[in-house]
Design a protein around this motif. Structure first.
Motif, PDB file in Angstrom:
ATOM      1  N   ILE A 291       0.844  -1.202   0.000  1.00  0.00           N
ATOM      2  CA  ILE A 291       0.000   0.000   0.000  1.00  0.00           C
ATOM      3  C   ILE A 291       0.873   1.244   0.000  1.00  0.00           C
ATOM      4  CG2 ILE A 291      -1.726   1.332   1.271  1.00  0.00           C
ATOM      5  CD1 ILE A 291      -2.807  -1.315   2.363  1.00  0.00           C
ATOM      6  N   LYS A 292       1.926   1.228   0.798  1.00  0.00           N
ATOM      7  CA  LYS A 292       2.819   2.387   0.868  1.00  0.00           C
ATOM      8  C   LYS A 292       3.522   2.628  -0.471  1.00  0.00           C
ATOM      9  CE  LYS A 292       3.614   2.397   5.854  1.00  0.00           C
ATOM     10  NZ  LYS A 292       4.600   2.203   6.950  1.00  0.00           N
ATOM     11  N   LYS A 293       3.830   1.555  -1.194  1.00  0.00           N
ATOM     12  CA  LYS A 293       4.435   1.711  -2.514  1.00  0.00           C
ATOM     13  C   LYS A 293       3.471   2.388  -3.486  1.00  0.00           C
ATOM     14  CE  LYS A 293       7.740  -2.134  -2.244  1.00  0.00           C
ATOM     15  NZ  LYS A 293       8.097  -3.473  -2.742  1.00  0.00           N
ATOM     16  N   ILE A 294       2.211   2.010  -3.401  1.00  0.00           N
ATOM     17  CA  ILE A 294       1.195   2.657  -4.247  1.00  0.00           C
ATOM     18  C   ILE A 294       1.101   4.141  -3.909  1.00  0.00           C
ATOM     19  CG2 ILE A 294      -1.260   2.748  -4.824  1.00  0.00           C
ATOM     20  CD1 ILE A 294      -1.363  -0.278  -4.142  1.00  0.00           C
ATOM     21  N   LEU A 295       1.075   4.450  -2.615  1.00  0.00           N
ATOM     22  CA  LEU A 295       0.967   5.848  -2.181  1.00  0.00           C
ATOM     23  C   LEU A 295       2.185   6.648  -2.631  1.00  0.00           C
ATOM     24  CD1 LEU A 295      -0.499   5.330   1.406  1.00  0.00           C
ATOM     25  CD2 LEU A 295      -1.673   6.335  -0.553  1.00  0.00           C
ATOM     26  N   ALA A 296       3.353   6.070  -2.518  1.00  0.00           N
ATOM     27  CA  ALA A 296       4.576   6.767  -2.933  1.00  0.00           C
ATOM     28  C   ALA A 296       4.565   7.028  -4.436  1.00  0.00           C
ATOM     29  CB  ALA A 296       5.805   5.950  -2.536  1.00  0.00           C
ATOM     30  N   TYR A 297       4.107   6.039  -5.205  1.00  0.00           N
ATOM     31  CA  TYR A 297       4.054   6.206  -6.652  1.00  0.00           C
ATOM     32  C   TYR A 297       3.019   7.265  -7.034  1.00  0.00           C
ATOM     33  CZ  TYR A 297       4.137   4.949 -11.604  1.00  0.00           C
ATOM     34  OH  TYR A 297       4.271   4.985 -12.978  1.00  0.00           O
TER      35      TYR A 297
END
Length: 330
Positions: A291-297
């Motif tokens: 989820i954090k990777k999606i938010l960062a992207y």
């Protein structure tokens, strides 16, 4: 709210009221109630209305010191001033010196309870917070409205109504009025009536799109995105709502880990109780890291748009494509 109703009924008004909170419908209802009780329509001598952050506190104080002209009260209505977040020190000090013939009504969306204005008004006036209502209270409100129209609604239709319309009371009121008119010749509103009359709220469409993303149904997610664009939704607003939903998923995973029940999680995450179980279903498919990777992207793509490096529509498409392969990171 009851305290304001009692003040109006007894004709015993405080010198200052603060109405604030996220529920705009109720806030407007009570603002209008106070205005009607304190001011006669058409009286240009004994009321003043101010809007926005450029409102001058000294001007308000000077006006408050002026006696009403052939009336019991002078009304000063101030909306969205920002006084309860910072500044207005002089006005805060004045709160304990307001004449009994003057009544301030402040209407704000957000306040800082640590501000001097908030503390001063709490000591010398009345503060009412209008929070978003839970589904149980809204259901009773809707059923009462239907009863006055000699109508009822099935349980399935009511749930679909909330799923489509959301929990904003103003929107609920308008959509229920449409339903009542649509079912004019019938006593009971049923599921097909809701499906025929009530469009899905944008936030619900975003929820469905996120469901498609986390289930790796990339084609469905992109089709939903193009439908939203056809409805004239700005791409960056869509990106904001996608990001908001993923932030909710992070919160719920953490709250569930702490052992909170659905009701407590709803309050902590600031979402309706009925949305918790649906969102937990999405969250269960993803790890915190994914989820954090999606938010960062998403942040990266938003920055690319704002710096002119990428078209906004394409940026959101890339977020959907990248997020729909996130199962790899579980």
């Amino acid at each position: 709210m009851r305290t304001i109703d009692e003040d109006i009924k007894n004709n015993t008004f405080r010198t200052a009221y603060l109405l604030y909170g996220a529920e705009a419908y109720l806030k407007k209802q009570y603002k209008d109630k106070l205005r009607a009780a304190l001011w006669q329509e058409g009286d240009t001598m004994n009321a003043a209305f101010y809007q926005g952050k450029d409102t001058n506190p000294k001007e308000l104080i000077d006006l408050a010191e002026t006696m009403p002209f052939f009336a019991d009260h002078r009304l000063i209505l101030v909306e969205d001033s920002g006084f309860f977040k910072s500044g207005a020190e002089e006005l805060a000090e004045y709160m304990e010196h307001i004449p009994d013939t003057t009544t301030f009504v402040f209407v704000e969306t957000e306040v800082d309870k640590r501000s001097r204005m908030y503390k001063a008004l709490k000591n010398h006036g009345r503060i009412v917070e209008f929070s978003a209502q839970n589904q149980e209270l809204l259901t009773r409100w809707m059923l009462g409205r239907l009863k006055r129209e000699n109508k009822n609604i099935t349980k399935a239709a009511m749930q679909e109504f909330f799923d489509r319309v959301g929990t904003d009371m103003g929107t609920l009121d308008r959509e229920m009025e449409k339903l009542i008119c649509y079912c004019m010749d019938r006593d009971v509103i049923e599921l097909p009536d809701v499906e025929a009359v009530c469009p899905q709220a944008v936030t619900n469409r975003i929820f469905d799109m996120v469901s498609a993303i986390v289930e790796c149904r990339r084609k469905d997610a992109l089709e939903m995105y193009y439908d939203l664009l056809a409805l004239k939704e700005p791409p960056l607003r869509i990106l904001f709502l996608i990001t908001r939903q993923y932030n909710i998923l992070v919160q719920l995973k953490d709250l569930r880990r702490k052992g909170m029940n659905n009701s407590a999680m709803a309050k902590a995450a600031g979402i309706p109780p009925f949305a918790v179980s649906r969102s937990l279903g999405q969250a269960s498919r993803l790890s915190i890291d994914s989820i954090k990777k999606i938010l960062a992207y998403s942040v990266e793509m938003e920055e690319a748009v704002k710096t002119g490096q990428m078209n906004e529509q394409i940026a959101v498409e890339l977020v959907i494509i990248e997020a729909s392969r996130e199962r790899e990171y579980k």
